[in-house]
Design a protein around this motif. Sequence first.
Motif, PDB file in Angstrom:
ATOM      1  N   LYS A 167      -2.320  -8.060  11.959  1.00 33.84           N
ATOM      2  CA  LYS A 167      -3.401  -7.129  12.304  1.00 33.84           C
ATOM      3  C   LYS A 167      -4.610  -7.302  11.377  1.00 33.84           C
ATOM      4  O   LYS A 167      -5.749  -7.373  11.832  1.00 33.84           O
ATOM      5  CB  LYS A 167      -2.895  -5.674  12.238  1.00 33.84           C
ATOM      6  CG  LYS A 167      -1.685  -5.414  13.123  1.00 33.84           C
ATOM      7  CD  LYS A 167      -1.186  -3.987  13.008  1.00 33.84           C
ATOM      8  CE  LYS A 167      -0.684  -3.581  11.637  1.00 33.84           C
ATOM      9  NZ  LYS A 167       0.515  -4.311  11.147  1.00 33.84           N
ATOM     10  N   SER A 168      -4.345  -7.356  10.067  1.00 38.84           N
ATOM     11  CA  SER A 168      -5.452  -7.540   9.122  1.00 38.84           C
ATOM     12  C   SER A 168      -6.100  -8.902   9.341  1.00 38.84           C
ATOM     13  O   SER A 168      -7.328  -9.036   9.289  1.00 38.84           O
ATOM     14  CB  SER A 168      -4.968  -7.434   7.681  1.00 38.84           C
ATOM     15  OG  SER A 168      -4.483  -6.140   7.432  1.00 38.84           O
ATOM     16  N   THR A 169      -5.267  -9.891   9.609  1.00 41.85           N
ATOM     17  CA  THR A 169      -5.782 -11.234   9.890  1.00 41.85           C
ATOM     18  C   THR A 169      -6.754 -11.181  11.066  1.00 41.85           C
ATOM     19  O   THR A 169      -7.852 -11.748  11.011  1.00 41.85           O
ATOM     20  CB  THR A 169      -4.594 -12.175  10.212  1.00 41.85           C
ATOM     21  OG1 THR A 169      -3.755 -12.241   9.060  1.00 41.85           O
ATOM     22  CG2 THR A 169      -5.066 -13.560  10.583  1.00 41.85           C
ATOM     23  N   MET A 211     -11.918  -1.165  11.181  1.00 39.27           N
ATOM     24  CA  MET A 211     -11.275  -0.314  10.182  1.00 39.27           C
ATOM     25  C   MET A 211      -9.803  -0.711  10.048  1.00 39.27           C
ATOM     26  O   MET A 211      -9.047  -0.656  11.018  1.00 39.27           O
ATOM     27  CB  MET A 211     -11.389   1.160  10.586  1.00 39.27           C
ATOM     28  CG  MET A 211     -12.838   1.622  10.766  1.00 39.27           C
ATOM     29  SD  MET A 211     -12.942   3.258  11.547  1.00 39.27           S
ATOM     30  CE  MET A 211     -12.911   4.307  10.108  1.00 39.27           C
ATOM     31  N   ASP A 212      -9.412  -1.117   8.843  1.00 40.08           N
ATOM     32  CA  ASP A 212      -8.042  -1.585   8.610  1.00 40.08           C
ATOM     33  C   ASP A 212      -7.260  -0.520   7.843  1.00 40.08           C
ATOM     34  O   ASP A 212      -7.407  -0.388   6.633  1.00 40.08           O
ATOM     35  CB  ASP A 212      -8.079  -2.897   7.812  1.00 40.08           C
ATOM     36  CG  ASP A 212      -6.725  -3.594   7.791  1.00 40.08           C
ATOM     37  OD1 ASP A 212      -5.762  -3.034   8.366  1.00 40.08           O
ATOM     38  OD2 ASP A 212      -6.643  -4.680   7.216  1.00 40.08           O
ATOM     39  N   GLU A 213      -6.449   0.213   8.554  1.00 44.75           N
ATOM     40  CA  GLU A 213      -5.663   1.299   7.953  1.00 44.75           C
ATOM     41  C   GLU A 213      -6.474   2.095   6.941  1.00 44.75           C
ATOM     42  O   GLU A 213      -6.066   2.232   5.782  1.00 44.75           O
ATOM     43  CB  GLU A 213      -4.424   0.716   7.277  1.00 44.75           C
ATOM     44  CG  GLU A 213      -3.542  -0.009   8.271  1.00 44.75           C
ATOM     45  CD  GLU A 213      -2.127  -0.153   7.751  1.00 44.75           C
ATOM     46  OE1 GLU A 213      -1.579   0.865   7.295  1.00 44.75           O
ATOM     47  OE2 GLU A 213      -1.595  -1.263   7.810  1.00 44.75           O
ATOM     48  N   PRO A 214      -7.604   2.631   7.364  1.00 45.07           N
ATOM     49  CA  PRO A 214      -8.497   3.242   6.386  1.00 45.07           C
ATOM     50  C   PRO A 214      -7.910   4.500   5.740  1.00 45.07           C
ATOM     51  O   PRO A 214      -8.334   4.877   4.655  1.00 45.07           O
ATOM     52  CB  PRO A 214      -9.741   3.583   7.208  1.00 45.07           C
ATOM     53  CG  PRO A 214      -9.245   3.724   8.606  1.00 45.07           C
ATOM     54  CD  PRO A 214      -8.129   2.735   8.735  1.00 45.07           C
TER      55      PRO A 214
HETATM   56 MG   LIG Z   1      -2.715  -5.307   7.149  1.00 42.70          MG
END
Ligand SMILES: [Mg+2]
Length: 284
Positions: free
Chosen positions: A45-47, A164-167
């Motif tokens: 997901k972050s990728t 937004m990555d797990e903000p």
């Molecule tokens: Mg991640």
Amino acid sequence: MKLSLRGVSKTYSGRRGETDALAPLDMAVREGEFISLVGPSGCGKSTLLHIAAGLEPATSGAVELDGERVLGPGAEIGLMFQQQTLFPWLSVRENVRFPLTLAHHRGRAAGGAPGRGAARVESLLRLVGLWDFRDSYPAELSGGMQQRAALARALVGKPEVLLMDEPFGALDAQTREQMQELVLHLIQHHRITTLFVTHDVDEALLLSDRVAVFSERPGRVLATLDVTFARAARSSALKLDEAFLHQKREILALLRGRDRFETQRDRLLFGLTNTQSNSGEGGP
Ligand SMILES: [Mg+2]
Ligand SMILES: Nc1ncnc2c1ncn2[C@@H]1O[C@H](COP(=O)(O)OP(=O)(O)OP(=O)(O)O)[C@@H](O)[C@H]1O
């Protein structure tokens, strides 16, 4: 289409060999749409967000914003990450203003003269409830306040897309709920195209127009669910609604599908011993 990913995949090469982080995937985000990505830890997901932001090259495929290839990071894309990313030596106001200053120094029209952004910085600080703390430093703020400042900073350049990555991942439940309400307010008043990564299925359903459920690594989209609750009805109370719970069960069933015990984390979580080689999590 506002943001489109076509055939985007990612393989990392490192000392330990190659890691397939993302299987080739397509994703189309419409103007003003809010899409959440949920999936197991390490599924890419972050990728995906880094690639969409132009921070990381894809191994294959292409990302387009308004039909133009995204080749590197830029003011059109606002970013917000899970970790605290404010500059400790800058005040809250200076942190929020920072992207404008940067754009100005790069000679970009987006920022304008530094003074011109002052009104926008003020209105964003008021929007996130930090105007009274504008001269405080990050270390003087709570975790929730820091993330509110980070949100204001992500919005200050009037980005076309917000990633937004797990903000809110590091926040306590109550603060997290306040942040969700802030985002709901933002969606209602300033519709902005958003890709939002979360582990929290409730959060995904509460905020999103669509939820994309990812498989284990290498991540691919198992299903994309439409979330049709009226925007006016979106509040914490909705989480107890029968239709909401039904969709939540549907997503959890997908997440707990056939790969339930595959990852190292799940082995630990479910108390299984790691007798076989694990699924190859890329890092310690
Ligand atoms: Mg991640
Ligand atoms: N810079 C990198 N170099 C090598 N491998 C990497 C790199 N970044 C991520 N990976 C690997 O790619 C895979 C996907 O990682 P990623 O961070 O995208 O997962 P994620 O879905 O965001 O996980 P989480 O939910 O835990 O944040 C993992 O196996 C990870 O170890």
